[in-house]
Design a protein around this motif. Structure first.
Motif, PDB file in Angstrom:
ATOM      1  N   ILE A 188       0.831  -1.211   0.000  1.00 18.64           N
ATOM      2  CA  ILE A 188       0.000   0.000   0.000  1.00 18.64           C
ATOM      3  C   ILE A 188       0.862   1.257   0.000  1.00 18.64           C
ATOM      4  N   TYR A 189       1.907   1.261   0.824  1.00 20.99           N
ATOM      5  CA  TYR A 189       2.760   2.450   0.897  1.00 20.99           C
ATOM      6  C   TYR A 189       3.647   2.586  -0.343  1.00 20.99           C
ATOM      7  N   LEU A 190       3.952   1.470  -0.987  1.00 15.94           N
ATOM      8  CA  LEU A 190       4.685   1.559  -2.250  1.00 15.94           C
ATOM      9  C   LEU A 190       3.807   2.183  -3.326  1.00 15.94           C
ATOM     10  N   ILE A 191       2.517   1.873  -3.311  1.00 15.11           N
ATOM     11  CA  ILE A 191       1.569   2.494  -4.240  1.00 15.11           C
ATOM     12  C   ILE A 191       1.471   3.993  -3.972  1.00 15.11           C
ATOM     13  N   ALA A 192       1.477   4.365  -2.672  1.00  7.91           N
ATOM     14  CA  ALA A 192       1.458   5.794  -2.318  1.00  7.91           C
ATOM     15  C   ALA A 192       2.709   6.489  -2.844  1.00  7.91           C
ATOM     16  N   ALA A 193       3.853   5.818  -2.739  1.00 10.26           N
ATOM     17  CA  ALA A 193       5.098   6.388  -3.264  1.00 10.26           C
ATOM     18  C   ALA A 193       5.007   6.553  -4.779  1.00 10.26           C
ATOM     19  N   TYR A 194       4.404   5.582  -5.451  1.00 10.77           N
ATOM     20  CA  TYR A 194       4.233   5.652  -6.907  1.00 10.77           C
ATOM     21  C   TYR A 194       3.369   6.855  -7.289  1.00 10.77           C
ATOM     22  N   LEU A 195       2.322   7.125  -6.495  1.00  5.82           N
ATOM     23  CA  LEU A 195       1.480   8.300  -6.742  1.00  5.82           C
ATOM     24  C   LEU A 195       2.302   9.576  -6.603  1.00  5.82           C
ATOM     25  N   GLY A 196       3.185   9.614  -5.601  1.00  9.47           N
ATOM     26  CA  GLY A 196       4.052  10.778  -5.425  1.00  9.47           C
ATOM     27  C   GLY A 196       4.979  10.967  -6.610  1.00  9.47           C
ATOM     28  N   ILE A 197       5.483   9.870  -7.163  1.00  4.25           N
ATOM     29  CA  ILE A 197       6.350   9.942  -8.348  1.00  4.25           C
ATOM     30  C   ILE A 197       5.573  10.489  -9.538  1.00  4.25           C
ATOM     31  N   LYS A 198       4.323  10.071  -9.683  1.00  4.58           N
ATOM     32  CA  LYS A 198       3.488  10.556 -10.787  1.00  4.58           C
ATOM     33  C   LYS A 198       3.260  12.063 -10.679  1.00  4.58           C
ATOM     34  N   VAL A 199       3.053  12.540  -9.446  1.00  2.00           N
ATOM     35  CA  VAL A 199       2.900  13.985  -9.247  1.00  2.00           C
ATOM     36  C   VAL A 199       4.200  14.697  -9.596  1.00  2.00           C
ATOM     37  N   PHE A 200       5.324  14.119  -9.189  1.00  2.00           N
ATOM     38  CA  PHE A 200       6.633  14.723  -9.465  1.00  2.00           C
ATOM     39  C   PHE A 200       6.890  14.825 -10.974  1.00  2.00           C
ATOM     40  N   THR A 201       6.500  13.805 -11.722  1.00  2.72           N
ATOM     41  CA  THR A 201       6.745  13.787 -13.170  1.00  2.72           C
ATOM     42  C   THR A 201       5.658  14.512 -13.964  1.00  2.72           C
ATOM     43  N   GLY A 202       4.597  14.963 -13.259  1.00  2.00           N
ATOM     44  CA  GLY A 202       3.541  15.690 -13.953  1.00  2.00           C
ATOM     45  C   GLY A 202       2.536  14.803 -14.655  1.00  2.00           C
ATOM     46  N   ASP A 203       2.509  13.512 -14.314  1.00  2.00           N
ATOM     47  CA  ASP A 203       1.548  12.576 -14.900  1.00  2.00           C
ATOM     48  C   ASP A 203       0.213  12.757 -14.197  1.00  2.00           C
ATOM     49  N   ASP A 204      -0.770  13.331 -14.876  1.00  2.10           N
ATOM     50  CA  ASP A 204      -2.074  13.638 -14.280  1.00  2.10           C
ATOM     51  C   ASP A 204      -3.148  12.692 -14.806  1.00  2.10           C
ATOM     52  N   SER A 205      -2.746  11.471 -15.133  1.00  2.61           N
ATOM     53  CA  SER A 205      -3.707  10.538 -15.721  1.00  2.61           C
ATOM     54  C   SER A 205      -4.626   9.912 -14.692  1.00  2.61           C
ATOM     55  N   SER A 206      -4.243   9.997 -13.375  1.00  2.00           N
ATOM     56  CA  SER A 206      -5.094   9.402 -12.350  1.00  2.00           C
ATOM     57  C   SER A 206      -6.298  10.265 -12.088  1.00  2.00           C
ATOM     58  N   GLY A 207      -7.372   9.585 -11.626  1.00  2.00           N
ATOM     59  CA  GLY A 207      -8.572  10.310 -11.241  1.00  2.00           C
ATOM     60  C   GLY A 207      -9.499  10.599 -12.388  1.00  2.00           C
ATOM     61  N   GLN A 208      -9.279  10.021 -13.555  1.00  2.38           N
ATOM     62  CA  GLN A 208     -10.163  10.264 -14.677  1.00  2.38           C
ATOM     63  C   GLN A 208     -11.316   9.270 -14.619  1.00  2.38           C
ATOM     64  N   GLY A 209     -12.568   9.770 -14.730  1.00  2.00           N
ATOM     65  CA  GLY A 209     -13.715   8.883 -14.784  1.00  2.00           C
ATOM     66  C   GLY A 209     -14.008   8.173 -13.476  1.00  2.00           C
ATOM     67  N   GLY A 210     -13.958   8.887 -12.360  1.00  2.00           N
ATOM     68  CA  GLY A 210     -14.253   8.286 -11.076  1.00  2.00           C
ATOM     69  C   GLY A 210     -13.013   8.147 -10.224  1.00  2.00           C
TER      70      GLY A 210
END
Length: 266
Positions: free
Chosen positions: A107-129
């Motif tokens: 779970i915390y590794l997934i949280a770290a992955y989300l932080g990496i996505k924010v750092f790289t500017g990947d805004d693909s999460s949260g689309q459609g629910g």
């Protein structure tokens, strides 16, 4: 052996420090939402990462937090593999705890992955629910998916009651090097932990209930995570006060994690 113990302490300390940042900031956002009555749309892990990144030297700070979360995930897996908690594998509850340690690391590794996505500017999460709804919908496409969602709901609800148990018994204090804590610091740790675990228990109980309803009704839209839990609290009588109380609880859990970073026995 002493070198290994030192590295374990460093990894664990970095992980608990990252949790301190995460929970304290989430708590502040929740309290702010309760005071301003703006709702809980920004009380997510992603918003925490975005807020950190927006500060001076924010990218450096974000990378530090992500590294800390990775360390915490690693620490959980080391706890599982090395059995640092001295769990008795002949007891069902200890076997379950060991499995939980592995899942917690994931779970915390997934949280770290989300932080990496924010750092790289990947805004693909949260689309459609929400992410929870998307994940549930994907699982429900398979025959065994409904069973997994239901089992996940039971596990989350069980974890919620474990949080309440910790809050009631304050058994978490046994994890600390109490000889290094003054009487006042021990009492502060005990109070922060009790309030923090209670707040976590409330949120996990709600999240588990969402997944249970999603499984029972075969409707992925009923699933939800932290944001939906906070929205549900807001909709209740005295909702703003309930929301504020959870926010205070999260801040207190952040303080408790700070004590863990410094004084937890590894």
């Amino acid at each position: 052996m002493q070198t290994h113990s030192k590295w374990l302490s460093v990894i664990a300390g970095a992980g608990y420090s990252a949790k301190t940042v995460m929970y304290t900031m989430l708590g502040v956002f929740i309290i702010s939402s309760a005071i301003s009555a703006l709702g809980s749309e920004n009380t997510t892990q992603k918003h925490v990462f975005e807020t950190i990144q927006s500060q001076p030297y924010g990218q450096v700070m974000l990378i530090a937090v992500v590294a800390g979360l990775i360390c915490y995930a690693l620490w959980r897996w080391l706890q599982c593999v090395l059995n640092t908690e001295s769990l008795d594998m002949s007891k069902a509850k200890d076997v379950i705890m060991r499995v939980f340690l592995f899942v917690s690391g994931l779970i915390y590794l997934i949280a770290a992955y989300l932080g990496i996505k924010v750092f790289t500017g990947d805004d693909s999460s949260g689309q459609g629910g929400s992410d929870s709804q998307q994940m549930t919908a994907q699982l429900m496409q398979y025959e065994w998916g409904l069973i997994i969602v239901g089992a996940g709901a039971v596990a989350i609800i069980a974890f919620a009651f474990i949080q309440f148990k910790h809050a009631y018994t304050a058994d978490f204090i046994k994890k600390f090097e109490t000889e290094r804590l003054s009487q006042g610091a021990q009492e502060a740790t005990r109070k922060a932990g009790r309030v923090g675990y209670t707040a976590r228990g409330v949120v996990y109980l709600l999240v588990g209930s969402f997944f249970a309803f999603a499984a029972l009704n075969q409707d992925a839209s009923e699933a939800g995570g932290l944001q939906k839990a906070l929205e549900t609290l807001t909709e209740q009588t005295f909702g703003q006060y309930l929301l504020g109380a959870v926010g205070v609880g999260f801040v207190m859990f952040g303080i408790y994690c700070a004590f863990e970073a410094r004084y937890r026995r590894t």
